[in-house]
Structure formats: structure tokens, C-alpha cells
Design an enzyme around this catalytic site. Structure first.
Site, short mmCIF file in Angstrom:
data_model
loop_
_atom_site.label_atom_id
_atom_site.label_comp_id
_atom_site.label_asym_id
_atom_site.label_seq_id
_atom_site.Cartn_x
_atom_site.Cartn_y
_atom_site.Cartn_z
N GLU A 209 0.85 -1.18 0.00
CA GLU A 209 0.00 0.00 0.00
C GLU A 209 0.89 1.24 0.00
O GLU A 209 2.11 1.14 0.15
CB GLU A 209 -0.96 0.00 1.20
CG GLU A 209 -0.27 0.05 2.56
CD GLU A 209 -1.25 -0.18 3.72
OE1 GLU A 209 -2.25 -0.89 3.54
OE2 GLU A 209 -0.98 0.35 4.81
N HIS A 247 -4.24 3.27 8.30
CA HIS A 247 -2.98 2.78 8.85
C HIS A 247 -2.02 3.95 9.08
O HIS A 247 -1.90 4.81 8.21
CB HIS A 247 -2.30 1.81 7.87
CG HIS A 247 -3.02 0.52 7.72
ND1 HIS A 247 -2.89 -0.27 6.60
CD2 HIS A 247 -3.88 -0.13 8.54
CE1 HIS A 247 -3.64 -1.35 6.74
NE2 HIS A 247 -4.25 -1.30 7.91
#
Lengths: 294, 391
Positions: A209, A247
Site C-alpha cells: 500500500e 494505517h
């Protein structure tokens, strides 16, 4: 074979008397895991479904032969719990806790250097080796035994991909969520190295990511050191710069860490990068089918 | 977490980093009063969480208290648009009124986290190219950036300052002042759980002193819990109201510009869902992670946040039940839809734990929605629906 987690892995759960710790200890036992002890400071002497609970990790090591630990304690206690496991000589430490401050993690990384321990996480869904057991959140029904290694910075996106593989009849050697924090115990590179050496693993799925440079470092490593096929997906193509996307580690900072850069680096290393994660399973299937025909 | 320049300067002052004299004002009257007491030419600076304030007209020089009054009057209440605020800009509520500085040279200095593998530590960055965007310097002439890594395991050591000082080639007369600043930055960083401290520019004045002219500090969101004094500095006026509401309900939400709203569990899957909306030809309206242990109540609140964005034309719910059970999500959706008047077309994609129970609940409700089995199919349907809505 698989990696890191096998039939000889004996798990102690740190935080076993908490909601999450007890729930996931029981789930992992259903998956065949040898959960041999729990630790909750101050509650030593009781048991959970017959699993002995100790005050200290070292007691679980000496009395029950624990060689792996699963950590389910709040962020303010987690660095202490990790370092306790390192000091007790635990080989595999898996920390699910989200929200550990970065400065604490820098200290934890220092403590890991020169130790016998490997840390997975924090802020991760854990590790699972179908047929041997698991530590963490990965739902049992998504997993089957097989020959694909899965590494990911994400949680539910990993379940999605595992479920896809399982539905296509493709099993996994080991699945590892390395965690969504800026600083994690084990990186893509560490696990790629292990999967490359693992005779059970024939292909690797790498789910990255935005943020940081773990994917670029992985690309660099794959180029020279990985002979097995790697299929990848990078989440966050549409993420705005400068924002933390859930995150703590998923942030494009100073124009760095974009999905374009990561895709480019991985493709240059010969990795197949899918734009649609729903295609990962089919791509792996194609690769494995070709391998059989050769 | 971000704070204002004047708040960052308060922290620097506590650690004896030299700063221009000044004070914050919320009214032109107060600005005038501060300028009178400083008795020098002053700079009136808009206090918003964004860089590029000067170019946007948010920084003005004032030679007299009357001019300071006028400058503050022009800036307070203005909608400041810079390359960092986006086209919608930010309303200025406060100005910092400071003594103007005679600048001889501008330097750049920062301390941040280096997250690269096996090097995890803090790193100072310094450059002669002060006042400029460090990202531009890094891309055009990286050799002009001097770096010094510092590990919390060993802490600050005087060579850190020497490495930067001689790297920059500064005059000997500045060495004590410089190393005091370098040491203080590290102390602030570890004492407050910062994630970035930037002094840009760090100025060498005409009379040969160092002064921190502008500064920015951001904090590690995960460390805030042990710093109540930092938490108090949060200014919710700087944040999107929907995002503030989301934080209060424990939902991770970031507002974007598109028309397809989405609700997902897990950050990675939420980003992926946004990417798939784009891949299907639409634009995501937001990032929304309801979290692993989401209750029906939280799902309901998340749904309410989505529907209160006027741009949203269709909603995509994508849940992979692991710890989170699909029946719980379904209950939340049904509950929310029954309470909210605004009816938007919706695509629901459920997979995983208790998926059958969840689907049954939805089918037996009078909720109108389309079902999708697959991830991409769900995104495509939602994009289609967002187009077919009559405005």
C-alpha cells in the site's frame, strides 16, 4: 515446511484473559494451533479452558516450552510485552496491537537487534500456516493448505485475497500480515527471503500500500534474489497526499510513497502488478498451471 | 496531529530556541496593541494549518501599529487559499504578530523519522536552501541536503550538531547557538512524541544571530495519549466537520471530492474499494474504515456521515467479515436507513463471517439496495447508480 510457523510452534498468548486474547486464542485452537500457555500479569495461577495462565513470559517458556508469542494487549503496554518476549528468548513474536507510538517502536527495533527473536507486526492480522496453526486474526475459513506464500501490509484485504485463492482451489504455505505501521518488526524483504528458501512455496503474493518504501525495497530484493513468481497489488492509487489512510504508515509524505512509484519499481523487478485485486487469484492460477505443464 | 505556528513556537520557546518576539491576536485591536508594545516593524501572519501562506496574501509587513491593525483586519476572516489548502481555502481566525527580522541568510532545518528498513531512527535534515520547499530541493539538488541520523537508543551527542554545522559551512561564531538548537530539537522530539519538527527558515540575522523564523511541528497520533498538553492544542476549526464527527464515533473517515460514498472494514480494503471505484470510471467521495470491532451503532453513525455529504450520489458498502460479523453490519444498515430521510441508491457486498444471516436480514428488510458478490462488480454497480440519479 512453510515459514516461521510450523508443527513445532508452541504459542503463549500475552493478554489471554482479555476479550481479544481469549477469543482469538480459542479461534486459533480450532485451527489446530498449540496454544500452551497464557500470560496476564497479576492473574498467574488461573487457567483458560485448561490453558495455564502465568504472570511472566519466562514461566511459559520454562514450564511449557513456549517458542512463539501472540500479543493482544493495549498500545500502552505492548512495547513492554514485546521486549519481555525478546528477553525470554521467544523466537517468533506476533503483535496485533494497533497504535504503538513510533518512538517506542524504534526502541523495540533496537531490542530486536542481536536477539534470537523475530517480530511480526505490530498493527497486523498475524500469521497462519494452514495445517500447523496460526497467531492473530486471519479467519480460519479463508485458509487452505497449499503452495502460495502471502505477504501483506493489510488485514481485511489479505482475507479477501486468501478467500479468493481458497475459492479457486489454491492453498497457501504461510500467510503473513506484516502490519500497517510506519515501523514494523519484519519487512517484505525479510519474508521474501524466507519464502524463496521454502520448498513448499511455489509462488508469492505481495500486497502493498502507499507510504514508506517497503515495496521499493522489496522490488530491489526480488530483482536479484527471488526466482519464484511474485504477483502484487498496491492499495491507495486514489489516496490524497499528506493524509494518513487509516494505517499509521499509509501516508504519501513529501510526494513520496505513491502507488505509481511502487508499481513502477515492482514491475521493473519482473513482478506482475494487478490494478484490480479481484484478478490476483486468477493470475496466480495461470502461473501455477503453466508450471505444471512445463 | 498538526498545530499552529504560534503553538509550535510556544514549545520551541520552552526549550530556549531563539524566536522573534511576538504574540497571537484574534482581533485587529489586539494586533495593534501587540505591535505598539513591540515598537518595531512587525509581520502579521495568518494562523492556519497550511504552508504557502505568504503567496496567498496571509503574511503582511506593518511598519506602524495602525498598519498592523489594517493588516490583521484584512487577514482575520479571510479565506486563505494556498497550494496546501485546496481550492476551498481556509478561514483565518488568528494572526501571529511578530517583530520583523533583518535577514542575512536563510537555512532549512528539520528532524523526522526515517522508517527505512533496518535503519529505523530519527534523522536531521539541513540545507543552505532555506525558505524553499525541501521537497523541491530534494528532487532538484539532493546533494544540498546534509543529513545526520540520531537513534533514541544512544540519544543526542555533540557530533550530531558538528556534522550538520560543518556540512553547512557556517561561520564559527554561530557554533554554540547552532548546537543548542540541534540538541533542543531532539529533546522536543522525544519528549513530545513528534513526527516532524521543521524550522524553515532558520535565519542568520544581520547582527549575526540564529533565529527560528517559521516552524512547523506535527505529532505522532499514536503518542498523543501520553501528552494531554499537546492534545489541548488541537484546533477542530482546521478540520472537516464530518471528519471531526467521525473521530468522535471511532470511525476512520477522510473526505474526498467524488460522488460514490463507501463504507468498508479495514484500511487496506477501504483504500482498495476507492481504487476500484476509480477503475470503474467513478470518483470516490471518501475513505471510511468502520473498524474491526464495529457495532451496529457505529455502522449506523458511519452511514449517517456518508449521507450528510451533499456530493454523494450512491453508496457502496463493502464488508469482509472476519472479526466483524456480517449480521451486525446488516442490522446497523437497516437501523440507519430507517432513521435517515435521505434515500440514496446503495450497493451492498458482504462476504465472510455470518454472511448468510446478514444477507437474509437485508432481504427481509424494506431497505432498497443492490447486492454484489464480487469486489469489482460492486464498484461498477455503485458507479452506475451514482450516474443514474436525477439531481
Amino acid at each position: 515446511m512453510a515459514i516461521l510457523f510450523n508443527e513445532n510452534t508452541r504459542v503463549v498468548i500475552q493478554g489471554i484473559t482479555g476479550n481479544e486474547g481469549s477469543f482469538h486464542a480459542r479461534e486459533s485452537i480450532k485451527f489446530g494451533t498449540k496454544v500452551i500457555a497464557g500470560v496476564t500479569p497479576g492473574k498467574g495461577g488461573i487457567d483458560l479452558d485448561g490453558i495455564p495462565v502465568y504472570n511472566r513470559v519466562i514461566d511459559a517458556v520454562e514450564n511449557e516450552g513456549a517458542n512463539a508469542s501472540g500479543i493482544y494487549v493495549p498500545a500502552s503496554f505492548a512495547p513492554d510485552a514485546i521486549i519481555e518476549s525478546i528477553e525470554a528468548g521467544i523466537q517468533l513474536i506476533v503483535c496485533m496491537t494497533e497504535g504503538i507510538p513510533v518512538l517506542d517502536m524504534i526502541k523495540v527495533k533496537q531490542a530486536l537487534k542481536g536477539s534470537n527473536s523475530r517480530l511480526i507486526g505490530p498493527n497486523c492480522p498475524g500469521i497462519a500456516t494452514p495445517g500447523a496453526g496460526k497467531i492473530g486474526f486471519i479467519p480460519n475459513f479463508t485458509l487452505t493448505k497449499g503452495n502460495v506464500g502471502v505477504i501483506s501490509r493489510s488485514g481485511t484485504l489479505t482475507y479477501e485475497v486468501l478467500w479468493q485463492l481458497t475459492n479457486l482451489g489454491i492453498g497457501q504455505s504461510t500467510a503473513v500480515g506484516i502490519g500497517g505501521d510506519p515501523i514494523v518488526g519484519s519487512s517484505f524483504v525479510d519474508l521474501l527471503e524466507l519464502f524463496e528458501k521454502d520448498p513448499q512455496t511455489d509462488a508469492i503474493v505481495l500486497i502493498g500500500e502507499i507510504g514508506g518504501s517497503a515495496e521499493e525495497e522489496a522490488a530491489e530484493f526480488i530483482k536479484d534474489r527471488v526466482s519464484k513468481p511474485v504477483v502484487s497489488f498496491i492499495a491507495g492509487r486514489t489516496a490524497p497526499p499528506g493524509r494518513r489512510m487509516g494505517h499509521a504508515g499509509a501516508i504519501i509524505a513529501g510526494g513520496k510513497g505513491t502507488s505509481e512509484e511502487k508499481t513502477k519499481a515492482l514491475e521493473a523487478a519482473g513482478v506482475i502488478v494487478e490494478k484490480n485485486p479481484a484478478e490476483i487469484g486468477k493470475m496466480i492460477k495461470n502461473i501455477l498451471d503453466k508450471k505444471i505443464n512445463h | 496531529m498538526k498545530i499552529h505556528e504560534y503553538q509550535a513556537k510556544e514549545i520551541l520557546r520552552q526549550y530556549n530556541i531563539p524566536l522573534p518576539h511576538g504574540e497571537v491576536a484574534e482581533s485587529p485591536e489586539k494586533a495593534k496593541e501587540i505591535a505598539s508594545s513591540l515598537r518595531t516593524t512587525v509581520v502579521v501572519k495568518a494562523q492556519v494549518h497550511a504552508g504557502g501562506r505568504g503567496k496567498g496574501g496571509g503574511i503582511r509587513l506593518a511598519e506602524t501599529p495602525k498598519e498592523a491593525y489594517d493588516a490583521a483586519k484584512a487577514i482575520i476572516g479571510m479565506k486563505l487559499v494556498t497550494h496546501q489548502t485546496g481550492p476551498e481555502g481556509k478561514i483565518v481566525k488568528k494572526v501571529l504578530v511578530e517583530q520583523a527580522t533583518d535577514i542575512k541568510q536563510e537555512l532549512y532545518l528539520s528532524l523526522l523519522v526515517d522508517r527505512s528498513r533496518n535503519k529505523e531512527c530519527l534523522v536531521y535534515m539541513a540545507s543552505q536552501a532555506g525558505g524553499m520547499d525541501i521537497e523541491d530541493v530534494a528532487s532538484t539538488s539532493p546533494e544540498k541536503i546534509i543529513k545526520a541520523a540520531i537513534s533514541p537508543a544512544t540519544g543526542y551527542s555533540p557530533f550530531h550538531a558538528r556534522k550538520l554545522f560543518y556540512g553547512l559551512g557556517l561561520d564559527k561564531s554561530l557554533s554554540t547557538q547552532f548546537s543548542n538548537i540541534i540538541k533542543a530539537l531532539y529533546q522536543i522530539f522525544v519528549a513530545k512524541d513528534a513526527s516532524l519538527i521543521e524550522i524553515n527558515p532558520l535565519v542568520i540575522t544581520q547582527d549575526g544571530n540564529l533565529i527560528a523564523l517559521d516552524t512547523k511541528i506535527t505529532f505522532d497520533d499514536d503518542g498523543i495519549y501520553r501528552h494531554p498538553e499537546i492534545k489541548e492544542m488541537r484546533d477542530i476549526n482546521e478540520e472537516d466537520p464530518l471528519e471531526v464527527e467521525a473521530v468522535n464515533t471511532g470511525v476512520n473517515y477522510i473526505k474526498l471530492d467524488g460522488e460514490v460514498g463507501c463504507m468498508v472494514n479495514g484500511a487496506g480494503l477501504a483504500m482498495t474499494t476507492m481504487d476500484l471505484i476509480k477503475l470503474a470510471g467513478g470518483e470516490p467521495a471518501n475513505f471510511l474504515d468502520v473498524g474491526g470491532g464495529a457495532s451496529a451503532e457505529r455502522v449506523e453513525k458511519a452511514f449517517r456521515i456518508l449521507t450528510s455529504d451533499p456530493k454523494v450520489k450512491a453508496i457502496l458498502v463493502n464488508i469482509f467479515g472476519g472479526i466483524l460479523r456480517c449480521d451486525r453490519v446488516a442490522n446497523g444498515l437497516i437501523e440507519a436507513a430507517s432513521k435517515i430521510d435521505k434515500k440514496l441508491p446503495m450497493v451492498v457486498r458482504l462476504q465472510g463471517t455470518n454472511v448468510e444471516e446478514g444477507r437474509k436480514l437485508l432481504q427481509n428488510s424494506n431497505l432498497k439496495f443492490e447486492v454484489a458478490e464480487e469486489l469489482y462488480e460492486a464498484a461498477r454497480k455503485a458507479v452506475e447508480l451514482s450516474r443514474s440519479t436525477i439531481p
